[in-house]
Design an enzyme around this catalytic site. Sequence first.
Site, mmCIF file in Angstrom:
data_model
loop_
_atom_site.group_PDB
_atom_site.id
_atom_site.type_symbol
_atom_site.label_atom_id
_atom_site.label_comp_id
_atom_site.label_asym_id
_atom_site.label_seq_id
_atom_site.Cartn_x
_atom_site.Cartn_y
_atom_site.Cartn_z
ATOM 1 N N HIS A 17 0.842 -1.209 0.000
ATOM 2 C CA HIS A 17 0.000 0.000 0.000
ATOM 3 C C HIS A 17 0.875 1.257 0.000
ATOM 4 O O HIS A 17 0.629 2.206 -0.744
ATOM 5 C CB HIS A 17 -0.858 0.072 1.280
ATOM 6 C CG HIS A 17 -1.927 -0.962 1.399
ATOM 7 N ND1 HIS A 17 -2.086 -1.736 2.524
ATOM 8 C CD2 HIS A 17 -2.917 -1.325 0.550
ATOM 9 C CE1 HIS A 17 -3.137 -2.533 2.372
ATOM 10 N NE2 HIS A 17 -3.655 -2.320 1.177
ATOM 11 N N LYS A 41 -17.751 -5.560 8.611
ATOM 12 C CA LYS A 41 -16.536 -6.383 8.557
ATOM 13 C C LYS A 41 -15.756 -6.189 9.853
ATOM 14 O O LYS A 41 -15.502 -5.045 10.259
ATOM 15 C CB LYS A 41 -15.706 -5.908 7.354
ATOM 16 C CG LYS A 41 -14.708 -6.912 6.835
ATOM 17 C CD LYS A 41 -14.188 -6.464 5.479
ATOM 18 C CE LYS A 41 -12.765 -6.880 5.255
ATOM 19 N NZ LYS A 41 -12.194 -6.281 4.042
ATOM 20 N N ARG A 90 -1.979 -6.244 -8.170
ATOM 21 C CA ARG A 90 -0.898 -7.191 -7.851
ATOM 22 C C ARG A 90 -0.823 -8.306 -8.879
ATOM 23 O O ARG A 90 0.241 -8.649 -9.368
ATOM 24 C CB ARG A 90 -1.125 -7.813 -6.453
ATOM 25 C CG ARG A 90 -1.021 -6.828 -5.323
ATOM 26 C CD ARG A 90 -1.593 -7.385 -4.054
ATOM 27 N NE ARG A 90 -3.026 -7.674 -4.215
ATOM 28 C CZ ARG A 90 -3.828 -8.057 -3.242
ATOM 29 N NH1 ARG A 90 -3.348 -8.242 -2.032
ATOM 30 N NH2 ARG A 90 -5.103 -8.275 -3.469
ATOM 31 N N SER A 127 -3.160 -7.508 3.413
ATOM 32 C CA SER A 127 -3.345 -7.277 4.853
ATOM 33 C C SER A 127 -3.798 -8.561 5.543
ATOM 34 O O SER A 127 -3.355 -8.867 6.656
ATOM 35 C CB SER A 127 -4.402 -6.198 5.086
ATOM 36 O OG SER A 127 -4.016 -4.990 4.501
HETATM 37 O O1 PNS Z 1 -8.719 -2.517 0.936
HETATM 38 P P1 PNS Z 1 -10.007 -3.000 0.332
HETATM 39 O O2 PNS Z 1 -10.903 -3.589 1.401
HETATM 40 O O3 PNS Z 1 -9.786 -3.937 -0.819
HETATM 41 O O4 PNS Z 1 -10.740 -1.682 -0.259
HETATM 42 C C1 PNS Z 1 -11.954 -1.785 -0.951
HETATM 43 C C2 PNS Z 1 -12.603 -0.407 -1.113
HETATM 44 C C3 PNS Z 1 -12.752 0.293 0.218
HETATM 45 C C4 PNS Z 1 -11.748 0.456 -2.018
HETATM 46 C C5 PNS Z 1 -13.978 -0.665 -1.767
HETATM 47 O O5 PNS Z 1 -14.638 -1.683 -1.084
HETATM 48 C C6 PNS Z 1 -14.889 0.543 -1.791
HETATM 49 O O6 PNS Z 1 -14.660 1.470 -2.537
HETATM 50 N N1 PNS Z 1 -15.917 0.538 -0.907
HETATM 51 C C7 PNS Z 1 -16.869 1.624 -0.760
HETATM 52 C C8 PNS Z 1 -18.266 1.252 -1.301
HETATM 53 C C9 PNS Z 1 -18.292 1.476 -2.789
HETATM 54 O O7 PNS Z 1 -18.125 2.578 -3.264
HETATM 55 N N2 PNS Z 1 -18.425 0.385 -3.512
HETATM 56 C C10 PNS Z 1 -18.270 0.408 -4.969
HETATM 57 C C11 PNS Z 1 -19.464 -0.046 -5.690
HETATM 58 S S1 PNS Z 1 -19.038 -0.099 -7.404
#
Ligand code: PNS
Length: 159
Positions: A17, A41, A90, A127
């Site tokens: 990250h 979560k 990745r 993570s």
């Molecule tokens: O580190 P992560 O958990 O892989 O991050 C995922 C994240 C937070 C980038 C993603 O889940 C997100 O943008 N969540 C917010 C809800 C949202 O906007 N969802 C997208 C629908 S297309």
Amino acid sequence: MRRVVCPGSFDPITNGHLDIIGRSARLYDEVTVAVLINVEKSSLFTVDERIEILQTVTKDFDNVKVRKFHGLLVDFCKQNDIPAIVKGIRVVSDFDYELQMAQLNYRLSGVETLFMPTNPEYSFLSSSRVKEIARYGGDVSGLVPDLVHKLLIERLRGS
Ligand code: PNS
């Protein structure tokens, strides 16, 4: 002002990250690291702890700020006048997942997504794996910032 967001859960931030955040900070005037508040979560570190960790490990970048958000990422982008999202890729399976999200986010709002290939040194890193390794006494030094390494040992000791 060219702004971009690096979103994620960051539970905890890894060196993968941090690499993406640092490279974004060289390309953009302002990088907002946005931590998702996800009540569904369970997490090892609270959102506020993650924010404090992120602020500490990014303190050498003077154009990086750390914020939290809930709901849709694109709403956060609109509220903060951020036109683009940077995502690290990745492996090819990341691309499958991220492409769909990028297309949906664009459809919803016009916010663009830019994919940045992860440094190959960190292409195996996540993570979840870091937490698993640390939980069972494995060595995660070099995979996470030193502060995170110390906090992981403290948090997981005896659990
Ligand atoms: O580190 P992560 O958990 O892989 O991050 C995922 C994240 C937070 C980038 C993603 O889940 C997100 O943008 N969540 C917010 C809800 C949202 O906007 N969802 C997208 C629908 S297309």
